[in-house]
Design a protein around this motif. Structure first.
Motif, short mmCIF file in Angstrom:
data_model
loop_
_atom_site.label_atom_id
_atom_site.label_comp_id
_atom_site.label_asym_id
_atom_site.label_seq_id
_atom_site.Cartn_x
_atom_site.Cartn_y
_atom_site.Cartn_z
N LEU A 27 30.76 42.50 25.60
CA LEU A 27 31.54 41.28 25.73
C LEU A 27 30.64 40.05 25.79
O LEU A 27 29.51 40.12 26.30
CB LEU A 27 32.38 41.32 27.02
N LYS A 28 31.15 38.93 25.30
CA LYS A 28 30.45 37.66 25.47
C LYS A 28 30.80 37.13 26.86
O LYS A 28 31.68 36.26 27.02
CB LYS A 28 30.85 36.68 24.38
N THR A 29 30.12 37.65 27.85
CA THR A 29 30.53 37.46 29.24
C THR A 29 30.33 36.04 29.75
O THR A 29 30.85 35.68 30.81
CB THR A 29 29.76 38.43 30.15
N GLU A 30 29.61 35.21 29.02
CA GLU A 30 29.44 33.82 29.44
C GLU A 30 30.53 32.92 28.87
O GLU A 30 30.61 31.75 29.20
CB GLU A 30 28.06 33.30 29.01
N GLY A 31 31.35 33.48 27.99
CA GLY A 31 32.41 32.69 27.39
C GLY A 31 33.76 33.38 27.54
O GLY A 31 34.09 33.92 28.59
N LYS A 32 34.54 33.41 26.46
CA LYS A 32 35.85 34.07 26.47
C LYS A 32 35.65 35.57 26.26
O LYS A 32 34.87 35.97 25.39
CB LYS A 32 36.74 33.47 25.38
N TYR A 33 36.36 36.39 27.04
CA TYR A 33 36.10 37.83 26.92
C TYR A 33 37.33 38.72 27.12
O TYR A 33 37.19 39.93 27.26
CB TYR A 33 35.01 38.25 27.90
N THR A 34 38.54 38.16 27.08
CA THR A 34 39.72 38.99 27.31
C THR A 34 40.96 38.31 26.73
O THR A 34 41.02 37.08 26.60
CB THR A 34 39.94 39.24 28.81
N TRP A 35 41.97 39.15 26.40
CA TRP A 35 43.28 38.61 26.00
C TRP A 35 44.14 38.30 27.22
O TRP A 35 45.23 37.74 27.09
CB TRP A 35 44.00 39.60 25.09
N VAL A 36 43.71 38.69 28.41
CA VAL A 36 44.47 38.43 29.63
C VAL A 36 44.18 37.00 30.11
O VAL A 36 43.01 36.62 30.20
CB VAL A 36 44.11 39.44 30.74
N LYS A 37 45.22 36.24 30.39
CA LYS A 37 45.04 34.90 30.93
C LYS A 37 44.62 34.97 32.39
O LYS A 37 44.55 36.04 32.99
CB LYS A 37 46.33 34.10 30.79
N ALA A 38 44.37 33.79 32.97
CA ALA A 38 43.95 33.70 34.37
C ALA A 38 45.02 32.96 35.18
O ALA A 38 44.96 31.73 35.29
CB ALA A 38 42.60 32.99 34.49
N PRO A 39 46.01 33.67 35.73
CA PRO A 39 46.99 32.99 36.59
C PRO A 39 46.36 32.63 37.92
O PRO A 39 45.49 33.35 38.43
CB PRO A 39 48.10 34.03 36.75
N ARG A 40 46.78 31.52 38.48
CA ARG A 40 46.29 31.07 39.77
C ARG A 40 47.46 30.56 40.60
O ARG A 40 48.43 30.02 40.06
CB ARG A 40 45.25 29.95 39.62
N TYR A 41 47.36 30.75 41.92
CA TYR A 41 48.35 30.21 42.84
C TYR A 41 47.67 29.10 43.64
O TYR A 41 46.75 29.38 44.41
CB TYR A 41 48.88 31.30 43.78
N ASP A 42 48.11 27.89 43.39
CA ASP A 42 47.48 26.74 44.05
C ASP A 42 45.96 26.75 43.80
O ASP A 42 45.17 26.41 44.69
CB ASP A 42 47.79 26.74 45.54
N GLY A 43 45.56 27.21 42.62
CA GLY A 43 44.16 27.25 42.24
C GLY A 43 43.41 28.49 42.68
O GLY A 43 42.21 28.61 42.41
N ASN A 44 44.10 29.43 43.34
CA ASN A 44 43.42 30.61 43.90
C ASN A 44 43.75 31.89 43.14
O ASN A 44 44.88 32.10 42.70
CB ASN A 44 43.84 30.80 45.37
N VAL A 45 42.74 32.77 43.02
CA VAL A 45 42.96 34.14 42.56
C VAL A 45 43.84 34.85 43.58
O VAL A 45 43.70 34.65 44.79
CB VAL A 45 41.61 34.88 42.44
N MET A 46 44.78 35.69 43.10
CA MET A 46 45.65 36.43 44.00
C MET A 46 45.69 37.91 43.61
O MET A 46 45.55 38.25 42.44
CB MET A 46 47.08 35.87 43.95
N GLU A 47 45.87 38.75 44.61
CA GLU A 47 46.17 40.16 44.38
C GLU A 47 47.63 40.38 44.70
O GLU A 47 48.14 39.91 45.74
CB GLU A 47 45.30 41.07 45.25
N VAL A 48 48.32 41.07 43.81
CA VAL A 48 49.74 41.36 44.01
C VAL A 48 49.95 42.87 43.95
O VAL A 48 49.09 43.62 43.49
CB VAL A 48 50.61 40.66 42.95
N GLY A 49 51.10 43.34 44.43
CA GLY A 49 51.41 44.76 44.36
C GLY A 49 51.80 45.34 45.70
O GLY A 49 52.01 44.60 46.69
N PRO A 50 51.90 46.67 45.80
CA PRO A 50 52.29 47.31 47.06
C PRO A 50 51.40 46.94 48.23
O PRO A 50 51.90 46.75 49.34
CB PRO A 50 52.18 48.81 46.73
N LEU A 51 50.09 46.84 48.00
CA LEU A 51 49.18 46.45 49.08
C LEU A 51 49.56 45.08 49.63
O LEU A 51 49.65 44.89 50.85
CB LEU A 51 47.74 46.45 48.58
#
Length: 564
Positions: free
Chosen positions: A353-377
């Motif tokens: 992967l070109k890890t310093e640039g774009k490297y996935t088809w998955v977007k980056a959702p953020r909640y109020d600018g923060n990474v979030m974990e979702v799910g049963p946990l």
């Protein structure tokens, strides 16, 4: 400091196409990680210009596993845009189907997608069946299908597979790996339940089909309600549904929960070491009403494992960006304004992967600018921390039985424990949900659809259908102009968890969960698979884009490799 890169592509035993790259230091400790959705596919663009009432039948094709929840979220988004309130019976029937899918999904995930990261099949071949029966009885007073004779039959079946060379999906496991912790007898007990779970999940599909018409790709939802009137009014159909749920509850209480306590006991060292722990930001939208005013799940946002501070959930704080994703528009946008114009930048010449640039088809959702974990946990931690009268007692009971603390759930093994507790909760409360339906019918409330005149609905509107689904928070967002869909975006659980790095913020949950893990053998990175599988990835849901004209944009070749 010397570094090695390990590439696992594709990750198997998931839905969709996921590539994981990690860097390890001279001590085989993961120091950096990248999660990359590798399949370019889609739905959202082809919804533009269509009648909003058609959105559900198309949007459910986002995935072949999560069909019902996408169907429901899509229909609900249109109902929210138009301000249509559905009858209580319609909500109940939708909840019966969705909660049944929670239970089925969790059972399938642990036993058929994830358990082989902990269970050494070859180790089960040396098990003493009499001892295995006694061991199972130490975890549960009445273990599920646990006689000596039954376990002997399971062992013979496994031996037959091995001797005939017909291991099938078991053929390429890292059998004998140094980090397997179960005894031969515990391996055998787990494989017994692995096979039993195949039957249970088949029966749950029947339960779902009673109200959904069929599964996958059900046909029972329409804007305004449901079409399952005949099934709702048929006592035999209601009884058939309850019988399957009762049988499932027996499996959960006598197999799934005891197996999870066994898992915690065997892998306690990795739990206490925090193996698989992500950023500690948890998000829940809550929901699933039953009774008069009760909600099955609590809503809220927790940051940095601060269980004492819970913020209210606000969907307006959700954005998606693509600074590290293969799309043109990098800006953080509201889902109502989301843009999915592709911009593929290819891999490096060596296939990495070109890890310093774009490297996935998955977007980056953020909640109020923060990474979030979702799910049963996230749901179990938020519910416990908010003193939910439903979730907290189940969590406390499991914690007492397993010796876990709340922070222990934020690990690879802990995600599995949280999922098992949630399966137990959903299964139990399916009976309460059915009681609500029967009570309504008893008092002649048989409404399942809200009548409306489409031509009289607003031509300009927007709405969202946001739900807790098996893998986490799912949101479908629709904007309607001139009576047609002008823009459509789905922000799904795996998009949250498999998020790449952002322009300003750190790693997504998958990536962060891998940092600090030490590999016993870099050529067999089982520990990486354990952590990633614990999220129950569904990359088919996370990547959904298509060129509306149907022209070929590019061709991509994925070679299954695990290279150093």
């Amino acid at each position: 400091m010397s570094k090695q890169k390990i590439i696992i592509d594709p990750i198997t035993r998931i839905e969709g196409h996921l590539r994981i790259e990690v860097e390890i230091d001279e001590n085989n400790v993961v120091t950096e990680a990248w999660a990359s959705g590798q399949l370019f596919r889609g739905i959202e663009t082809i919804l533009k210009g269509r009648d909003p009432r058609d959105s559900g039948l198309i949007a459910q094709r986002i995935c072949g596993v999560c069909t019902n929840v996408h169907y429901r979220a899509s229909i609900s988004a249109v109902e929210a845009a138009y301000g249509i309130e559905i009858p209580h019976n319609a909500e109940i029937i939708r909840n019966l189907v969705t909660l049944s899918l929670f239970v089925q999904d969790h059972i399938v995930h642990y036993y058929h997608l994830h358990s082989l990261d902990f269970v050494d099949i070859t180790g089960a071949l040396s098990a003493d069946c009499n001892k295995a029966a006694k061991d199972a009885a130490s975890w549960c007073e009445h273990p599920y299908r646990n006689s000596d004779g039954h376990l002997e039959a399971i062992k013979e079946k496994l031996e037959g597979f091995v001797k005939a060379g017909r291991l099938g999906l078991f053929a390429n496991g890292y059998w004998g790996h140094a980090t397997y912790r179960f005894t031969p007898e515990e391996n055998l007990v787990h494989m017994n339940h692995y096979l039993e779970a195949l039957r249970i999940q088949r029966e749950l599909s029947k339960a779902v089909a009673i109200f959904a018409g069929k599964t996958p790709h059900p046909q029972n939802l329409v804007v305004g309600g449901v079409t399952s009137v005949a099934d709702m009014l048929n006592p035999q159909r209601l009884n058939d549904f309850l019988f399957i749920i009762k049988e499932t509850r027996d499996f959960i209480e006598r197999a799934y929960i005891p197996d999870m306590v066994m898992l915690v006991n065997a892998y306690r060292d990795s739990i206490k070491a925090g193996e698989g722990r992500a950023v500690g930001n948890f998000m829940c939208c809550g929901g699933y009403r039953f009774g008069k005013d009760q909600q099955l799940f609590s809503s809220g946002v927790i940051k940095a494992h601060n269980f004492e501070s819970i913020e209210p959930f606000d969907s307006s704080k959700i954005t998606e960006e693509a600074s590290r994703s293969w799309y043109e528009n990098d800006a953080p946008l509201s889902p109502y304004e989301g843009d999915t114009t592709p911009f593929y930048t290819d891999l490096n010449d060596d296939g990495s992967l070109k890890t310093e640039g774009k490297y996935t088809w998955v977007k980056a959702p953020r909640y109020d600018g923060n990474v979030m974990e979702v799910g049963p946990l996230a749901r179990m931690i938020v519910g416990y921390s908010k003193n939910s009268p439903i979730i907290r007692p189940y969590m406390e009971r499991f914690m007492k039985r397993s010796g876990m603390e709340l922070i222990d759930f934020s690990t690879t093994v802990g995600r599995n424990a949280a999922r098992a507790v949630e399966a137990q909760i959903c299964c139990d409360y399916l009976f309460d949900t059915m009681s609500d339906l029967i009570e309504n019918i008893k008092y002649y409330d048989e409404d399942t659809w809200t009548k409306y005149v489409f031509e009289e609905l607003p031509h300009e509107a927007k709405g969202a259908g946001i739900f807790e689904v098996p893998r986490g928070v799912l949101g479908h967002f629709v904007r309607i102009e001139e009576g047609k869909i002008a823009n459509y975006q789905a922000v799904v659980p795996t998009t949250w968890n498999a998020s790449p790095k952002g322009a300003k913020e750190g790693r997504g949950a998958y990536e962060e969960s891998l940092i600090g893990i030490q590999l016993a053998d870099p050529s067999a990175p089982l520990e990486v698979l354990r952590a990633v599988h614990s999220f129950d990835p569904c990359l088919a849901c996370a990547v959904h884009v298509i060129d509306a004209t149907g022209r070929e944009l590019a061709q991509y070749k994925i070679s299954p490799v695990c290279s150093l």
